[in-house]
Design a protein around this motif. Structure first.
Motif, PDB file in Angstrom:
ATOM      1  N   GLU A 305       0.932  -1.334   0.011  1.00 57.77           N
ATOM      2  CA  GLU A 305       0.086   0.127  -0.056  1.00 57.77           C
ATOM      3  C   GLU A 305       0.808   1.408   0.174  1.00 57.77           C
ATOM      4  N   GLN A 306       1.873   1.111   0.835  1.00 54.77           N
ATOM      5  CA  GLN A 306       2.918   2.261   0.800  1.00 54.77           C
ATOM      6  C   GLN A 306       3.492   2.652  -0.498  1.00 54.77           C
ATOM      7  N   GLU A 307       3.924   1.583  -1.036  1.00 59.94           N
ATOM      8  CA  GLU A 307       4.623   1.523  -2.384  1.00 59.94           C
ATOM      9  C   GLU A 307       3.731   1.919  -3.587  1.00 59.94           C
ATOM     10  N   LEU A 308       2.401   1.627  -3.702  1.00 61.41           N
ATOM     11  CA  LEU A 308       1.714   1.794  -4.868  1.00 61.41           C
ATOM     12  C   LEU A 308       0.492   2.912  -4.366  1.00 61.41           C
ATOM     13  N   GLY A 309       0.537   3.386  -3.257  1.00 59.21           N
ATOM     14  CA  GLY A 309      -0.623   4.222  -2.855  1.00 59.21           C
ATOM     15  C   GLY A 309      -1.697   3.954  -2.988  1.00 59.21           C
ATOM     16  N   LEU A 310      -2.130   2.830  -2.936  1.00 55.96           N
ATOM     17  CA  LEU A 310      -3.576   1.884  -3.185  1.00 55.96           C
ATOM     18  C   LEU A 310      -3.857   1.111  -2.104  1.00 55.96           C
ATOM     19  N   PRO A 311      -5.290   1.050  -1.464  1.00 60.56           N
ATOM     20  CA  PRO A 311      -5.311   0.022  -0.666  1.00 60.56           C
ATOM     21  C   PRO A 311      -5.307  -1.380  -1.212  1.00 60.56           C
ATOM     22  N   LEU A 312      -4.547  -2.215  -0.564  1.00 57.69           N
ATOM     23  CA  LEU A 312      -4.513  -3.626  -1.453  1.00 57.69           C
ATOM     24  C   LEU A 312      -5.954  -4.382  -0.673  1.00 57.69           C
ATOM     25  N   LEU A 313      -6.814  -4.817  -1.625  1.00 59.10           N
ATOM     26  CA  LEU A 313      -8.188  -5.401  -1.025  1.00 59.10           C
ATOM     27  C   LEU A 313      -8.087  -6.886  -1.116  1.00 59.10           C
ATOM     28  N   ASN A 314      -8.490  -7.293   0.124  1.00 63.45           N
ATOM     29  CA  ASN A 314      -8.386  -8.791   0.479  1.00 63.45           C
ATOM     30  C   ASN A 314      -9.878  -9.215  -0.071  1.00 63.45           C
ATOM     31  N   GLY A 315      -9.758 -10.555  -0.599  1.00 60.09           N
ATOM     32  CA  GLY A 315     -11.076 -11.083  -0.961  1.00 60.09           C
ATOM     33  C   GLY A 315     -11.061 -12.628  -0.488  1.00 60.09           C
ATOM     34  N   TYR A 316     -12.116 -13.302  -0.803  1.00 59.86           N
ATOM     35  CA  TYR A 316     -12.097 -14.701  -0.279  1.00 59.86           C
ATOM     36  C   TYR A 316     -13.187 -15.230  -1.134  1.00 59.86           C
TER      37      TYR A 316
END
Length: 514
Positions: A305-316
């Protein structure tokens, strides 16, 4: 605990077959790019014509409605065209990863009764090797060049064709599960279309999106990504094999907007940036990054998230559910392990060993019901009956808990370790182990001992690390109560995994019993 969200018209307005998703766009935006791979690109008009000609060629090869047809291929335009052409013919597609072993390929061919096996010999060396073993003839299939085609299976019987897409099988996906014996998951057209539309909807996908499809179409997520993107009239960037350098180029030069991966996808991306000496990654037009398929380490999530400036969205999700069960919404990101909220139109409940609902906040086995649930396991009515009850509830085999409407996956029911009468969830121990700087990945399994079970951890360290088992034990001891601490930690150069990066825990468990 019951969680369900009604999705207005959840199955209304869906096409009847997956190939029909392109129909509107062929008329409305015929020159918009539909598919791009490393060799070529097709607009929606070109895709429609190509699929039509491929379908004619398959019919000429003796492929009939109700037949099962294996497609052994990496992600590519020929694979996507074959998949859509089989839909036009009411043929069941079995997309198979060419990285499987000869034994695994033969098991799938024999169990499914495939009419023919088609292999994209020019796309990958692995497919070409399998083609040679099968003595397949390399030929053109309509406009597709270099397709290896096996002889016709004259003994196989076609399955009945169902007019309703809710019953007609679109794809047969073989999953080894925890037993190691492949099971054929029958997913209908409605299963795939319902799940794809739900995901496209909450990601607010639009025609100007470019979906980076590196997860194999031989797995359910890849098929879903392809389907949802074509459904929206957007562009699929098909990638045969993951290469972080190629992903960086796609972000900076190709305008990709959506990236889906497993944790290893992002781990390797960050390693590449570091090793290549890049000051920072340029995300370009990227707007959604998501992850599924394996437990997500919060430290990795934070670094991505810090690197790309986007939230990493978890899914299942799970193959048997086409695959979507829950996901974190882009407009409601989370900082924890939650896999988001249950997809609209699905019902979910948590039950104990007595099959009665568990109390609020308690861990239970997750059962789901909805239009995404598979038709069943092919030629295995007993396994189907064990998985889906008479009321349509599918047992995921996963342990979970709810906090309000947020879903947390705790581990697999079969993986739960009972140590001295206490329930131990491997995911919790893995999460603590993963906070050690030297740990790349880890897997925790149970080892039966007389009258009890022990906790054993398998750990892969960063290359060149000098960390010892004692260091790892010292790191986790303050964070885990005594019965959760591993009896043994085993260091490995690499943990056994599938081609998508999913760890094969049953192999690790078997190694302890050998």
């Amino acid at each position: 605990m019951q969680a369900s969200t009604q999705f207005e018209g959840s199955v209304e307005g869906l096409p009847n077959r997956i190939h029909e998703v392109i129909d509107h766009h062929v008329g409305a935006t015929p020159d918009h790019p539909a598919l791009i791979d490393d060799k070529t690109r097709l607009t929606y008009r070109e895709l429609d014509r190509t699929v039509g000609r491929v379908a004619e060629a398959l019919r000429a090869l003796g492929i009939r409605a109700g037949d099962r047809m294996m497609i052994v291929s990496e992600n590519s335009i020929p694979l996507a065209c074959l998949l859509l052409a089989t839909s036009r013919l009411d043929v069941w597609s079995i997309v198979v990863n060419p990285r499987l072993s000869p034994r695994e390929l033969d098991q799938i061919r024999d169990h499914s009764g495939a009419r023919r096996v088609l292999l994209t010999a020019e796309v990958s060396q692995e497919a070409a090797t399998h083609a040679a073993r099968y003595e397949a003839t390399v030929q053109d299939v309509g406009p597709l060049r270099g397709i290896a085609v096996t002889g016709l299976n004259l003994t196989t019987v076609a399955e009945p064709v169902e007019a309703d897409g809710a019953n007609q099988v679109a794809v047969l996906i073989y999953t080894s599960g925890t037993t190691g014996t492949p099971k054929g998951v029958m997913l209908t057209h409605r299963n795939l279309l319902f799940s794809a539309r739900a995901t496209a909807s909450f990601r607010k996908m639009a025609a100007d999106d470019v979906q980076y499809c590196v997860l194999p179409i031989s797995h359910i997520v890849g098929i879903s990504l392809l389907t949802m993107t074509l459904m929206i009239g957007a562009t699929v960037r098909l990638v045969a094999k993951y290469d972080p350098a190629a992903l960086v180029k796609a972000m900076t030069e190709e305008g990709i907007t959506i990236l889906n991966g497993v944790p290893a996808t992002y781990q390797r991306l960050l390693e590449y940036r570091r090793n290549a000496g890049l000051p920072k990654l340029d995300r370009g037009r990227l707007r959604v990054i998501s992850v599924a398929g394996a437990p997500l380490d919060l430290d990795l999530k934070s670094r991505v998230e810090q690197e790309l400036g986007l939230p990493l969205l978890n899914g299942y999700g799970i193959t048997e559910c086409s695959p979507g069960i829950s996901g974190v919404r882009p407009d409601n990101p989370r900082a924890d392990h939650a896999v988001g909220t249950v997809m609209p139109g699905l019902e979910a409940k948590l039950v104990g060993r007595d099959l009665k609902p568990v109390g609020a906040g308690e861990v239970g086995e997750l059962h789901v019901r909805g239009p995404n649930v598979m038709r069943g396991y092919y030629r295995a009515p007993d396994l189907t009956a064990k998985a889906i009850d008479p009321d349509g509830w599918f047992n995921t085999g996963d342990l979970a808990r709810f906090e309000n409407d947020a879903l947390y996956i705790v581990g697999r029911t079969k993986e739960m370790i009972i140590r001295s009468g206490f329930n131990v969830y491997p995911a919790e121990i893995e999460a603590v182990l993963s906070t050690h700087d030297a740990v790349v990945q880890c897997a925790v399994v149970g080892r039966p001992v007389e009258g009890n079970e022990e906790v054993v951890a398998f750990v892969q360290l960063i290359k060149g690390s000098t960390a010892t088992v004692q260091d790892l034990m010292a790191h986790i001891a303050p964070q885990l109560t005594s019965y959760k601490r591993p009896s043994e930690i085993i260091l490995m150069d690499a943990l056994p995994a599938t081609s998508t990066g999913k760890l094969l825990k049953h192999k690790l468990a078997e190694s302890l019993r050998g």
